[in-house]
Design an enzyme around this catalytic site. Structure first.
Site, PDB file in Angstrom:
ATOM      1  N   SER A 174       0.849  -1.189   0.000  1.00 25.97           N
ATOM      2  CA  SER A 174       0.000   0.000   0.000  1.00 25.97           C
ATOM      3  C   SER A 174       0.894   1.252   0.000  1.00 25.97           C
ATOM      4  CB  SER A 174      -0.950  -0.037   1.193  1.00 25.97           C
ATOM      5  OG  SER A 174      -1.973   0.908   1.046  1.00 25.97           O
TER       6      SER A 174
ATOM      7  N   ASP B 185      -8.621  -5.011  -6.169  1.00 23.86           N
ATOM      8  CA  ASP B 185      -8.216  -3.904  -5.301  1.00 23.86           C
ATOM      9  C   ASP B 185      -8.661  -2.609  -5.951  1.00 23.86           C
ATOM     10  OD1 ASP B 185      -7.064  -2.073  -3.642  1.00 23.86           O
ATOM     11  OD2 ASP B 185      -5.009  -2.758  -3.893  1.00 23.86           O
TER      12      ASP B 185
ATOM     13  N   HIS C 157      -7.180  -5.598  -1.634  1.00 23.19           N
ATOM     14  CA  HIS C 157      -5.955  -4.955  -1.158  1.00 23.19           C
ATOM     15  C   HIS C 157      -5.140  -5.898  -0.277  1.00 23.19           C
ATOM     16  CE1 HIS C 157      -3.712  -1.246  -0.988  1.00 23.19           C
ATOM     17  NE2 HIS C 157      -3.788  -1.127   0.309  1.00 23.19           N
TER      18      HIS C 157
END
Length: 633
Positions: A492, A578, A610
C-alpha cells in the site's frame, strides 16, 4: 457441549519438531483466536478459533468457553445463548440486524426490464465501486423484527440510498438500542455518488420507534462520528474525528451528558482505537497506540464537576493489547499479541499489574519453534528527532555472522507500526528464513503524538523517505548486517515507498518487493474510490495548477517521475479486485521495469483485494516472496 482437554495445534496436525523454524506453512496452521465476550453469568470467556485449511482453501471455525480464571476449554455449539446479545432490545422482544436492500437503479436491466440478460452498469456519480465490490444499487440497511419472526422486519432506512453498517468494514457495532429500547442509534454517511467519495462525514442517527422519525445527533461535526455506545447511566458515547476528508484525524471519546458534548481525550496527545465503559460509569477504558505498541488506557468521567479529566496508561510492555473483552472484578480480560505470538486471551490484574494467559491455542506450536529476537533502537533523523526502529533478528542470532537485511515500509500511511502479528507480513517468518528486519516508526505513525502522525500528509516523498534511509543506514553500521544484501519491502503506502525508494536509493538496495503500491499518483487520483483520501494526502487534484501542495506532490513525490533511475530488481504483487490501489498501479510499474530491462516479476491475484485472504493464495504469496529474495538477495 463437548469437553476438550487440550485445545492445541496438535489437533490440526502440526508436525514441527523441537526448535524448528517458523515457516509459511506452519504459520497457516496456527489457530486464530477471536474473543466474543464474557458469559452472562460472568464466569466464562466465550471465543472463536478459526483454523485455515489450505487444502479446502477456506477457514473452519469452532467456538469455546473457558473459565475466566483459566483452565480447560469446552467446545460450545451455540455461543449466542451464552453472551449478552446487544442486538436484542432491553425488553427482549425485538431483534436488531442489518440487511442488504436494493434501492437504486444501476444495472441495464433495472432501466430496461426487457433486456434482462444485459450486464451493463450505469452510473451518474462516483462511488461506483468501493474496496472490492461494484455498486449494484444495493445498500446495507438497519432493520428490526420480532425475536420470533425475523422474516417480517421493519427497515428504518426505507428507500434511502445510504449504508449502515458502513462499507466496507462496518459491522453490528454501527447500530445499537437505546437504554430504554424506544429508539435505535446507528452510523451512516448520508451522502451518495461523488459527494460520498469526497467526504468522511459519517453521523449518528436516532430512529424513534413510536414516531418512525429519524434525527441527526451529530450534525454539527463535519468528520467521522462512529462506534456509538451508552454508558451505564444512559449517556451516549462515541468516537469522533473533527475534520472532513481526513480519515486519520485524531480520534476522541465524546460523551453527551445533560445536553453537553464532553471530549474526554482532547487534552491527550494520542488517538483512540476502541473503548468501553466501566460498570460503575466512572471510567472509560480504551486502546491506543503508544511508542510502537498498543496499550490499555483509562480516562475518568467527571460529568460537569470541576474534577480534572485524566488519562492513565494501564499496561506497558513490548506487546499489543488488541481487544478489550470485558472485566471481572479487578481484572481486565483482553487479547494480546507480539511479533512472535498470534492473539491469545489474557487476564490483567489492574491493581497488582500482573498478567495471566488464559487461552493457549498455539502454545504447543510455539514451544517447538525457535523464536525470533527483537529489540528497540532509537535513530536520530535528519531533522534531529529520535525515531523508534524495531529490529527483528533471526532465531539463534549470532552477532559474528552477517545477515541479509530487509527495510520494512509500513502502509497506511498513517497507521501504527506496533507489536502486530500478521499472517502475511509476518516478521517472525521473515527472520526465521535468515533475514534481519528493520521496521522504522517513521513519520506518519500513530503512537508518537499527533504532530508526528500528521507530518506525512502532503509530504509522501519528503521527510518520511529520509526517515527510512536514516533507519537502514544506522542499522547497516552493525558488523552483523551484510551491507551488500539490503532489500526494501512494503504494501500500500509501503508499496509506494518501495517504488519511490527505487528511484532515489543510490545503490543501497539490492532488491525490492512492492504489494499493491501506488506507482503513479495521477492515475491513482483518477481511479481510486475514496477520493477524500487522495485530496487530503496529495493536496488535491493534479489539474489544479495554482494548488502548490498538489503540484509539489505530483511533480516531486510521484514515483513515476523517477522511474528512469530504476536499476534494481523488483517484485510486484497486485490484487485484481483492489479498488483502493487499482490494478493499473502494479501494471504500470511492472511495464516500466520490463521495458527498461530490469529483472522484475508481476504476481497477480485476480480475486483478491488490497489484501490476500484465501489460504492457497496466501501460500503462493509467501512462496513467491521468499523465492524472489533467494534469487535476488
Amino acid at each position: 457441549m463437548k469437553k476438550i482437554l487440550f485445545l492445541t495445534i496438535s489437533m490440526i496436525g502440526l508436525t514441527a519438531t523441537a526448535q524448528n523454524l517458523m515457516t509459511p506453512e506452519l504459520l497457516w496452521q496456527l489457530g486464530r483466536v477471536s474473543p466474543l465476550g464474557i458469559s452472562k453469568d460472568g464466569k466464562n470467556i466465550i471465543y472463536k478459533v478459526s483454523i485455515p485449511s489450505v487444502e479446502e482453501n477456506k477457514s473452519n471455525s469452532k467456538f469455546y468457553s473457558i473459565p475466566i480464571s483459566g483452565g480447560n476449554p469446552t467446545e460450545v455449539a451455540d455461543y449466542t445463548t451464552l453472551v449478552q446479545d446487544k442486538n436484542i432490545s432491553p425488553d427482549g422482544k425485538l431483534l436488531l440486524a442489518s440487511k442488504e436492500v436494493k434501492v437504486g437503479k444501476v444495472l441495464g436491466k433495472d432501466y430496461y426490464p426487457n433486456l434482462e440478460k444485459s450486464n451493463a452498469q450505469v452510473y451518474d456519480g462516483l462511488n461506483y465501486r468501493h474496496w472490492d465490490t461494484w455498486n449494484d444499487g444495493t445498500h446495507n440497511h438497519v432493520v428490526f423484527s420480532n425475536v420470533n419472526d425475523k422474516e417480517n422486519f421493519t427497515d428504518i432506512m426505507k428507500d434511502e440510498p445510504y449504508d449502515s453498517p458502513q462499507k466496507p468494514f462496518g459491522g453490528d457495532e454501527d447500530y445499537i438500542w437505546s437504554r430504554d429500547g424506544k429508539s435505535i442509534v446507528y452510523v451512516s454517511k448520508k451522502l451518495e455518488g461523488t459527494a460520498y467519495a469526497l467526504s468522511t462525514n459519517t453521523d449518528l442517527y436516532e430512529y424513534d420507534l413510536a414516531t418512525k422519525t429519524t434525527k441527526n445527533l451529530t450534525e454539527k461535526n463535519p468528520g467521522y462520528d462512529t462506534a456509538p455506545q451508552f454508558s451505564p447511566n444512559g449517556d451516549l458515547t462515541w468516537l469522533q474525528m473533527k475534520r472532513d476528508g481526513y480519515e486519520a484525524d485524531k480520534n476522541d471519546i465524546i460523551v453527551r451528558f445533560k445536553g453537553m458534548d464532553i471530549n474526554l481525550t482532547s487534552g491527550w496527545d494520542g488517538t483512540v482505537e476502541s473503548f468501553t465503559w466501566s460498570a460503575d460509569g466512572k471510567k472509560v477504558y480504551f486502546l491506543a497506540p503508544i511508542n510502537g505498541t498498543k496499550q490499555l488506557f483509562e480516562v475518568n468521567f467527571p460529568g460537569l464537576t470541576r474534577i480534572a479529566i485524566t488519562v492513565r496508561q494501564l499496561t506497558d510492555g513490548d506487546f499489543d493489547v488488541t481487544d478489550i473483552v470485558g472485566f471481572s472484578g479487578d481484572k481486565a480480560i483482553v487479547a494480546r499479541t507480539d511479533f512472535n505470538h498470534a492473539a491469545e486471551i489474557y487476564s490483567y490484574d489492574l491493581k497488582k499489574k500482573t498478567w495471566a494467559q488464559i487461552t493457549k491455542v498455539n502454545d504447543a506450536a510455539y514451544s517447538k519453534i525457535a523464536l525470533s529476537k527483537f529489540e528497540r533502537r532509537y535513530v536520530t533523523t535528519t531533522d534531529g528527532k529520535k525515531m523508534l526502529v524495531w529490529v527483528i533478528l533471526p532465531p539463534n542470532f549470532d552477532k559474528n555472522k552477517k545477515y541479509p537485511t530487509l527495510l520494512y515500509c509500513q502502509g497506511g500511511p498513517q497507521s501504527a507500526l506496533t507489536q502486530f502479528y500478521s499472517f502475511r507480513w509476518n516478521f517472525q517468518v521473515m527472520a526465521a528464513q535468515g533475514y534481519i528486519v528493520v521496521a522504522p516508526n517513521r513519520r506518519g505513525m500513530q503512537g508518537h503524538g499527533v504532530e508526528w502522525n500528521e507530518q506525512i500528509s502532503k509530504d509522501w516523498g519528503g521527510q518520511v523517505m529520509d526517515d527510512y534511509l536514516s533507519a537502514i543506514d544506522d542499522v547497516a553500521k552493525e558488523n552483523y548486517v551484510d551491507k551488500t544484501r539490503l532489500g526494501a519491502i512494503g504494501a500500500s503506502y509501503g508499496g509506494y515507498s518501495v517504488f519511490y525508494l527505487a528511484g532515489i536509493h543510490q545503490k543501497r538496495f539490492k532488491t525490492f518487493i512492492a504489494h499493491c503500491g501506488v506507482f503513479n499518483l495521477q492515475s491513482m487520483y483518477g481511479t481510486t474510490e475514496e477520493v477524500f483520501f487522495t485530496n487530503w494526502d496529495s493536496g488535491g487534484p493534479y489539474w489544479e495548477a495554482g494548488n502548490a501542495a498538489a503540484q509539489k506532490t505530483y511533480s516531486q513525490f510521484n514515483p513515476i517521475n523517477n522511474v528512469s533511475k530504476w536499476d534494481t530488481p523488483i517484485l510486484i504483487f497486485q490484487g485484481g479486485k483492489d479498488y483502493r490501489v487499482p490494478i493499473g498501479q502494479g501494471q504500470e510499474a511492472f511495464q516500466a521495469a520490463q521495458l527498461q530491462g530490469i529483472k522484475s516479476r508481476f504476481v497477480l491475484f485476480p480475486d483478491e483485494n488490497h489484501w490476500v485472504l484465501k489460504p492457497q493464495n496466501a501460500q503462493v504469496w509467501q512462496k513467491e516472496f521468499f523465492r524472489w529474495l533467494k534469487e535476488t538477495l
